[in-house]
Design a protein around this motif. Sequence first.
Motif, PDB file in Angstrom:
ATOM      1  N   ASP A 159       0.849  -1.189   0.000  1.00 56.71           N
ATOM      2  CA  ASP A 159       0.000   0.000   0.000  1.00 56.71           C
ATOM      3  C   ASP A 159       0.887   1.242   0.000  1.00 56.71           C
ATOM      4  O   ASP A 159       1.667   1.447   0.938  1.00 56.71           O
ATOM      5  CB  ASP A 159      -0.908  -0.020   1.235  1.00 56.71           C
TER       6      ASP A 159
ATOM      7  N   ASP B 285       0.189   4.196   0.645  1.00 54.63           N
ATOM      8  CA  ASP B 285      -0.160   5.139   1.701  1.00 54.63           C
ATOM      9  C   ASP B 285       0.413   4.730   3.056  1.00 54.63           C
ATOM     10  O   ASP B 285       0.320   5.498   4.016  1.00 54.63           O
ATOM     11  CB  ASP B 285      -1.680   5.269   1.815  1.00 54.63           C
ATOM     12  N   LYS B 286       0.966   3.529   3.155  1.00 55.97           N
ATOM     13  CA  LYS B 286       1.540   3.067   4.412  1.00 55.97           C
ATOM     14  C   LYS B 286       3.051   2.949   4.292  1.00 55.97           C
ATOM     15  O   LYS B 286       3.576   2.566   3.243  1.00 55.97           O
ATOM     16  CB  LYS B 286       0.943   1.711   4.819  1.00 55.97           C
TER      17      LYS B 286
END
Length: 453
Positions: free
Chosen positions: A235, A237-238
């Motif tokens: 991911d 976003d992580k």
Amino acid sequence: IPGDITLGGLFPIHSRGPHGVNCGELKKEKGIHRMEAMLYALDQINSDPELLPNITLGARILDTCSRDTYALEQSLTFVQALIQKDTSDIRCSNGEPPIIRKPERVVGVIGASASSVSIMVANILRLFEVTPLCTGSGEGQVSEVVTSKHIRSKVNGEQPNAAKPRWGAKSSPIADLEDVAEGAVTILPKRASIDGFDQYFVSRSLENNRRNIWFAEFWEDDFRCKLNRPEMKLDPDKKKCTGDERIGRDSSYEQEGKYQLDEFTCEACPSNMRPAPNRTACRPTPIIKLEWNSPWAVVPTSLAMLGILTTSAVVVTFIRFNDTPIVRASGRELSYVLLTGIFLIYLITFLMIAEPGVAVCALRRLLLGLGMAITYSAMLTKTNRIYRIFEQGKRSVTPPKFISPSSQLAITFILICVQVLGVFVWFAVVPPHTIIDYEELRPPNPDLARGIL
């Protein structure tokens, strides 16, 4: 985990998934923490040479996903070794019989957590004489197990094969079963913080805890990062996990459902409360109920209002033309009674949506059946009156008895009184009361806990 004696474990590692999916989000406290507690206990037992000399305890731990049907499928793997399979007609390519590795026999199963899961699993395991130890189930539903053969087997002199904490400390689970439960041996575990477990858990890492197949997922969830796992997409976003994170240092850790009483002591919050954000006190759990502005309330109330207006319009029409031949021929007295019952049926909608209370619950019991009783009593009396008039006309010109308006009303009210009497008996046996369910919406995160009124 191999061992001379194998214990099974059923833990809600994940929550119940959405429709069509077995498992949902990871559950830290009730899932991973409880599972690691079992592994820690096995380590302590196996490392003590005097406790079980020359015997090693092993484990087979499965995820229930907080769903009874899924847990039932998983628990069947515990009894595979006890099921005899006919392999006489199976041959290898060289004509020799196959060598089938028999799974290890599980002598006992720890878990599950939810009462509905525990009951279903226990009913299966007892058929194969596998002992279930339900350590985390609630009393409300597990009390059903008390009425089952688990505790009733005591009457026949057999050893009960299920145990439930707090049965020996509270009388509610054995209410009306005192004669059966008399003399039973109950289990009440001591609740206390174990310093060794805290030290054990915060020292877990990706390198030293490979035996826990869900630990990598817990690591990602606990530190809000992402590992490079082949089956998972990274991911963007992580952040990427480094593996150097530490439990308790880079993430919060506290024992399940507890708050810090003082510098050295943690206590569990009552069932109707949850820990404060700083974990130094307990605060009331918010209560949710059906609100008037909810779509689930707006739609039925709108339909009920339409029905009330329509019924009122019919009543006004009957009153306006009260002495006309058509209204009189329809049996106007019973027609008014019939319209009253229909009006009550629509009116009960508002009581079902109103905030529950003793008065509201009492009115729900009374009016829910009363409206239907009034309606059907009036219809039955009218139909019976017409039938008797036509049947009497075939034999003589003398009108049958009890067809006057007053007689018809008396018959109708006698039928209605049967319903009312039943409701008052219900009031006496089970007085109206409200229940707040704090277990239905108790997620892993206590900040999201809610009670359902």
